[in-house]
Design a protein around this motif. Structure first.
Motif, short mmCIF file in Angstrom:
data_model
loop_
_atom_site.label_atom_id
_atom_site.label_comp_id
_atom_site.label_asym_id
_atom_site.label_seq_id
_atom_site.Cartn_x
_atom_site.Cartn_y
_atom_site.Cartn_z
N SER A 249 -5.43 4.74 48.38
CA SER A 249 -5.08 5.34 49.68
C SER A 249 -3.67 5.92 49.65
O SER A 249 -2.87 5.73 50.55
N GLU A 290 -7.55 9.32 43.37
CA GLU A 290 -7.82 8.18 44.23
C GLU A 290 -8.88 7.35 43.54
O GLU A 290 -9.99 7.81 43.29
N ARG A 291 -8.54 6.11 43.21
CA ARG A 291 -9.43 5.35 42.33
C ARG A 291 -10.80 5.08 42.93
O ARG A 291 -11.78 4.97 42.20
N ARG A 292 -10.91 5.01 44.24
CA ARG A 292 -12.20 4.73 44.87
C ARG A 292 -13.07 5.97 45.00
O ARG A 292 -14.16 5.89 45.58
N GLU A 293 -12.61 7.07 44.43
CA GLU A 293 -13.43 8.28 44.42
C GLU A 293 -13.92 8.64 43.02
O GLU A 293 -14.53 9.69 42.82
N THR A 295 -16.37 8.12 39.89
CA THR A 295 -17.69 7.59 39.53
C THR A 295 -17.77 7.48 38.01
O THR A 295 -17.32 8.38 37.29
N ARG A 320 -20.34 2.76 42.23
CA ARG A 320 -20.06 4.02 41.53
C ARG A 320 -20.00 3.81 40.02
O ARG A 320 -19.42 4.62 39.30
N TYR A 345 -14.78 12.95 39.13
CA TYR A 345 -13.82 12.86 40.23
C TYR A 345 -13.90 14.15 41.03
O TYR A 345 -13.58 15.23 40.53
N ARG A 346 -14.39 13.98 42.25
CA ARG A 346 -14.60 15.12 43.14
C ARG A 346 -15.48 16.16 42.47
O ARG A 346 -16.64 15.88 42.17
#
Length: 409
Positions: A249, A290-293, A295, A320, A345-346
């Protein structure tokens, strides 16, 4: 992260050569959670250290690294054994033989440690034999070794161990049975870079063969940054090293290999190292993430890899992370096939595979697959795991994994 150098003299917690020097008697108060490594000079009070054994055992077991110099007579750390004086009559009885390559001594000739001389500048070995004095590096040995110890050097014609390291919990201990190793890092003897090599941070009491094609990391000259001194063994993260940084975040987080091992445990350090190297490489290609995005798909099914991905990216609990056997590069053979990682990532995907540079051995794959292993086999497998871990952590980004074109889905 902090590396302490405990000495037998009043100190003011100042940095010297990259270490924070402290009085050994201040160790309990100084060895905080921020400390990842401890260098003990050869003259420290072993009686006092024995009183601190519980603290020292706990420090290493949870991932810390300790370098022990000198002649151990009081067992102040689990696994230590007592030093014994060697009977010697001439320099040949004190000559070193390298049994195992180790990053701390990489690129050095064991002969360079045999003699001391008052002559300034480099001295040919033939002249050292004529005028030098032998025995400063060591005059004794450790005939009794802990389980899973790896001997680096033996001394004399009896091949008695003088330098060795061993695992202890999630950490590691390096033992040198002589005068402080720092005394032998001199340009005059051609060892100015001993042991200022980043390989040891990326392994290291530590772990030990570099595979073919793996270039050496940047060396730090004597007198500049001595925290490179036992980086792997001391668990120290140096400025300028390849760190893994991700965002939570918007807040930067720098999970180290030691952090991942604390989350995983001790069973599969090689799997943790593979995932750590792969994530670090992927992030270097993506830039800030962002690490939580992120996969992750991989052909590698090991628990160590899964735990490392979860700790670094929270991808397992975030649904993920997927093990995809079809990603395996079967055409590369059983040794390399499963070391494939795909990160998305994205709007960008990168595919990484392990370089064919000796990081993983056929013996490790074959022994790990066996279901009829006995105690000796399991002991050997633990050694192979640690050696592989050390090789992986010695490599910089781009030296361990390589980017390849993603498959067409």
């Amino acid at each position: 992260m902090t590396v302490l150098k405990a000495v037998m003299a009043p100190a003011r917690a100042e940095y010297a050569g990259g270490f924070r020097e402290i009085d050994v008697y201040d160790l309990p108060g100084e060895c905080t959670g921020a400390v990842t490594g401890l260098y003990l000079t050869g003259d420290v009070d072993q009686e006092y250290l024995a009183e601190q054994r519980r603290m020292l055992d706990s420090f290493v077991a949870r991932g810390g690294r300790i370098v022990v110099n000198g002649h151990v007579q009081r067992v102040f750390l689990e696994g230590l054994t007592r030093w014994r004086k060697l009977e010697f009559r001439n320099p040949r009885d004190l000559a070193l033989t390298r049994v195992t390559e180790h990053p701390v001594w990489a690129g050095t000739d064991p002969k360079s440690f045999l003699y001391n001389t008052g002559t300034r500048g480099p001295v040919p070995f033939a002249e050292l034999e004529r005028t030098g004095v032998a025995g400063f590096y060591g005059r004794g040995c450790y005939p009794d070794l802990p389980e899973d110890a790896r001997v680096v050097h033996t001394i004399g014609r009896t091949w008695a161990p003088i330098d060795y390291d061993y695992p202890l919990g999630a950490g590691r201990v390096l033992v040198h049975g002589g005068n402080d190793l720092l005394q032998f890092a001199t340009a005059d003897r051609g060892t100015a870079r001993l042991p200022y090599r980043r390989e040891f941070r990326r392994g290291a009491a530590a772990r030990h063969h570099h595979g073919p094609g793996v270039p050496p990391r940047l060396r730090v000259h004597a007198g500049s940054d001595a925290t490179a001194l036992f980086g792997t063994a001391l668990g120290h993260q140096e400025e300028g090293e390849d760190m893994l940084t991700v965002l939570e975040s918007g807040t930067p987080i720098d999970p180290s290999f030691a952090d991942l091992m604390k989350y995983h445990g001790t069973e599969f350090p090689g799997g943790v190292a593979h995932a750590y190297c792969a994530v670090r490489h992927a992030v270097s290609l993506f830039g800030t993430v962002e690490r939580r995005e992120v996969t992750v798909r991989t052909a590698f099914p090991g628990q160590g890899g899964r735990d490392a991905i979860e700790m670094a990216l929270r991808a397992v609990t975030g649904d993920r992370f997927t093990v995809v056997p079809e990603l395996a590069a079967t055409e590369r053979g059983p040794v390399l096939a499963r070391y494939v990682w795909e990160f998305t990532y994205r709007d960008r995907t990168v595919l990484l595979r392990l370089r064919d540079a000796g990081f993983v051995t056929a013996e490790f794959i074959e022994l790990g697959a066996r279901r009829d292993r006995d105690a000796a086999d399991n002991a050997r497998l633990r050694v192979l795991k640690q050696e592989m871990t050390d090789r992986l952590l010695a490599g910089a980004v781009g030296e361990v994994y390589e980017e390849v074109p993603p498959p067409t889905r």
